[in-house]
Design an enzyme around this catalytic site. Structure first.
Site, short mmCIF file in Angstrom:
data_model
loop_
_atom_site.label_atom_id
_atom_site.label_comp_id
_atom_site.label_asym_id
_atom_site.label_seq_id
_atom_site.Cartn_x
_atom_site.Cartn_y
_atom_site.Cartn_z
N HIS A 66 3.06 -2.34 7.99
CA HIS A 66 4.00 -2.95 7.05
C HIS A 66 3.25 -3.57 5.87
O HIS A 66 3.52 -3.27 4.71
CB HIS A 66 4.83 -4.01 7.79
N GLU A 67 2.28 -4.42 6.19
CA GLU A 67 1.56 -5.10 5.12
C GLU A 67 0.74 -4.12 4.28
O GLU A 67 0.61 -4.28 3.07
CB GLU A 67 0.66 -6.22 5.68
N HIS A 88 1.68 -0.26 -2.32
CA HIS A 88 2.65 -0.32 -3.42
C HIS A 88 1.94 -0.91 -4.64
O HIS A 88 2.10 -0.45 -5.77
CB HIS A 88 3.84 -1.19 -2.99
N HIS A 121 2.96 -2.72 1.65
CA HIS A 121 3.02 -3.58 0.45
C HIS A 121 1.76 -3.40 -0.38
O HIS A 121 1.81 -3.28 -1.60
CB HIS A 121 3.11 -5.06 0.86
ZN LIG Z 1 7.25 -7.39 3.95
#
Ligand SMILES: [Zn+2]
Length: 660
Positions: free
Chosen positions: A453-454, A460, A457
């Site tokens: 998940h991290e 991104h 980010h």
């Molecule tokens: Zn998040």
């Protein structure tokens, strides 16, 4: 000279002294104020470059320095640093408020927007719109008494939010369940009893003490077989913030609702909800209502079936709220008895990290080179140069283990965002157990998901390719920002991906894939019910924030009862709203729907990868080009459509939850 004010390629962690922050931040504020004054008082006609772009860059140094200070305060803090932050944070807030309410700047930006057409330059157009909107949303267009009133209301609102949380906390703490007979502990596992005994001892009491804090309340409601005591606990918890004593939140809620409605109206919106949603991917209240209604209709039959099953294994009719968790857990044990700890040996941190790096290699052709020459603030931090062929995309810091000076949880931050040719410096922070002399750091499956998940980010930000920093990477609408991170979690359930790295750290045996099926099945336990629960909270949020004034609030309990689809009998005196800190104590007002919204998007996007192949380079290249590289330069609804070729659809999520 102060190291923080010098030019450096990387944050000079090895040379910063605690006393450098104060003078550096103040000097950076002063510099930004000076630049801003020059913009505001310029005698030149306002242009995009001398106004909008100039504002975008005015506080760059301040951002750099404060990013270091604020990030370190989260992950490597000290009393001295906390003190400095406490002193400087209000000064930084004051600075940005001063800018956002500066009439002269606003007038210049407005002139730019009225005099030129940027429809051919998407990014300039977005920056201009964002800048203008940001001024307006801070109330800069208000005059005279209205302006003063707006400011006063904002101040009162921040006090009320604080009071709301304090009241809830006080009510949570002033109630305990003190048990002295072993018979009262029936059903509770040993660790829960131990914790309760320690809680009692700490208060100088005999026996066992249970509190309304979740680590005590949650297990009690799940495991206790004593229905009478569960009811007591439930009623105490449900009445937090609504007990009619000096910590009652009903009046606080009424006033918050009244003020938010007034603020929104002053800025020209019909309701507070309209004000918030205008700046979100969902865009409008009718869109949001449609989204929630469709999802609710899709999950309601499942939620009812799940409740019926739980009712069946209990002996109570009707089932009450204090029975639900208990029998839900029983059903879960019957169906999915599975200890997720069994998975840990297959996920040593180093292998997981290499697996994730490998995935980014497969998808985007990236590789990660260790960069031990880059300074770090703690020896546990590892640094990598992220390369696309020979092109350096940015720097990635990984800070993976807990320490006393670090807060819990996991997050991604930037020391520098991408803009133009300047590449980003990004950090991922987690709290995974440290390796010991005998054992490597072994992750739980949920921690593997967290890491993915991290990293979602982080990438991104890393793959961003825009001109302006305020539009780069994760600087997107709030209900879109979790999509690129959540979508990566989907790979954790793909045997093809797991096979690339998940092996038993001692035997080398590959992860048995039936484990993954079991996890997915267990996760979908009560999927309909839990989704309805989230939607109910979202509906409650909307009910309060579409009110035109405070007079219609009445009792929070009644508003909530009317907003929710209640499948269990409501218990008079119990409600969520008086303890709903997300929306009354924090910044999620009108935004609670965002959790489900992001899930719909991520499941939908992943369904395209699933269809084309989870390592498909073309699909990945399109995802990178249409979404990741674009940051916030264009409306997310457009980015989404460019990638998917259509509007979002909730079917992929329903399929993932096994509800289709
Ligand atoms: Zn998040």
């Amino acid at each position: 000279m102060n190291i923080l004010l010098q030019e450096w390629e990387f944050p000079p962690f090895d040379r910063i002294r605690i006393e450098d922050y104060e003078s550096a931040i103040r000097a950076a504020i002063e510099e930004a104020e000076h630049t801003i004054e020059t913009i505001a008082t310029s005698t030149e006609a306002p242009t995009f470059e001398n106004t909008v772009e100039a504002l975008e860059c005015a506080d760059r140094r301040l951002n750099r320095v404060s990013a270091i200070m604020m990030n370190l305060n989260e992950c490597c803090t000290s009393d001295a640093l906390q003190e400095v932050v406490m002193k400087l944070e209000p000064e930084m807030t004051r600075f940005s408020m001063k800018v956002m309410t500066d009439h002269r700047l606003y007038e210049r930006v407005k002139t730019v927007s009225e005099s030129s057409d940027y429809s051919e330059h998407t990014e300039k157009k977005t920056l201009l719109e964002n800048t203008l909107k940001s001024f307006r949303r801070h109330g800069v267009a208000l005059e005279g008494e209205a302006r003063e009133r707006y400011k006063r209301n904002e101040e009162e609102l921040s006090e009320l939010k604080l009071r709301f949380s304090q009241n809830a906390l006080a009510n949570m703490n002033d109630w305990t369940l003190h048990l002295t007979s072993e018979a009262d502990l029936e059903g509770l596992p040993e660790p829960v009893r131990t914790a309760a005994r320690e809680e009692a001892e700490a208060k100088g009491l005999e026996g066992w003490l249970f509190t309304l804090a979740y680590p005590s309340y949650g297990p009690f409601m799940t495991y206790s077989t004593r229905r009478d005591l569960r009811e007591k606990m439930y009623r105490a918890y449900g009445s937090i913030g609504g007990r009619g004593n000096e910590h009652d939140n009903n009046e606080v809620i009424r006033r918050i609702v009244e003020l938010r409605a007034e603020q929104a109206r002053m800025l020209g919106y019909n309701t507070y909800c309209d004000y918030v949603l205008e700046d979100r991917m969902v865009q409008s209240l009718p869109n949001l209502r449609r989204f929630m209604q469709e999802l609710k209709e899709a999950v309601l039959p499942a939620a009812k079936n799940e409740l019926a099953e739980i009712q069946r294994i209990s002996s109570f009719t009707p089932l009450m709220s204090w029975d639900f968790s208990h029998y839900a857990e029983k059903l879960k044990q019957q169906r999915y008895a599975f200890d997720s700890e069994q998975l840990r040996p297959y996920f040593p941190l180093d292998a997981v990290r290499e697996g994730i790096f490998g995935l980014y290699g497969k998808l985007y052709g990236l590789h990660f080179d260790p960069a031990p020459e880059v300074p770090v603030y703690h020896e546990d931090v590892k640094v990598y140069r992220v390369l696309d062929g020979t092109r350096e995309m940015g720097i990635l810091y990984l800070d993976m283990h807990p320490r006393a000076s670090k807060r819990s949880g996991a997050w991604m931050t930037e020391f520098r965002g991408q803009h133009g040719d300047v590449r980003p410096q990004i950090q991922v922070v987690c709290n995974f157990s440290k390796p010991t002399a005998e054992t490597p750091s072994l992750l739980r499956f949920s921690e593997v998901e967290t890491f993915m998940h991290e990293m979602g980010h982080a990438m991104h930000g890393m793959l961003s390719n825009v001109r302006y920093e305020s539009l780069s990477g994760t600087n997107v609408k709030r209900d879109f920002v979790e999509m690129p991170s959540q979508v990566m979690e989907n790979w954790c359930y793909e045997p093809e991906f797991l096979a690339t790295f998940a092996r038993h750290w001692q035997t080398g045996e590959p992860l048995p894939t039936e484990f993954i099926d079991k996890i997915r099945a267990a996760q979908n336990h009560l999927a309909g019910w839990l989704c309805l629960r989230q939607l109910n909270l979202g509906y409650t949020d909307i009910a309060f924030h579409t009110m035109l004034d405070g007079s219609t609030v009445g009792k929070a309990e009644e508003v909530e009862a009317g907003a929710m689809t209640n499948l269990l009998p409501r218990v008079p005196g119990c409600c969520t709203a008086t303890n709903f800190s997300h929306i009354f104590g924090g910044d999620y007002a009108s935004g609670y729907y965002g959790y489900k919204w992001a899930e719909v998007l991520d499941a939908d996007i992943f369904s395209r990868f699933k269809q084309d192949g989870i390592f498909n380079r073309d699909t990945a290249a399109r995802f990178r080009r249409e979404i990741l590289s674009r940051g916030g330069t264009e409306h997310p609804a457009v980015l989404f459509r460019n990638f998917m070729g259509r509007e979002p659809d909730n079917k992929a999520l329903l399929k993932r939850m096994n509800l289709l």
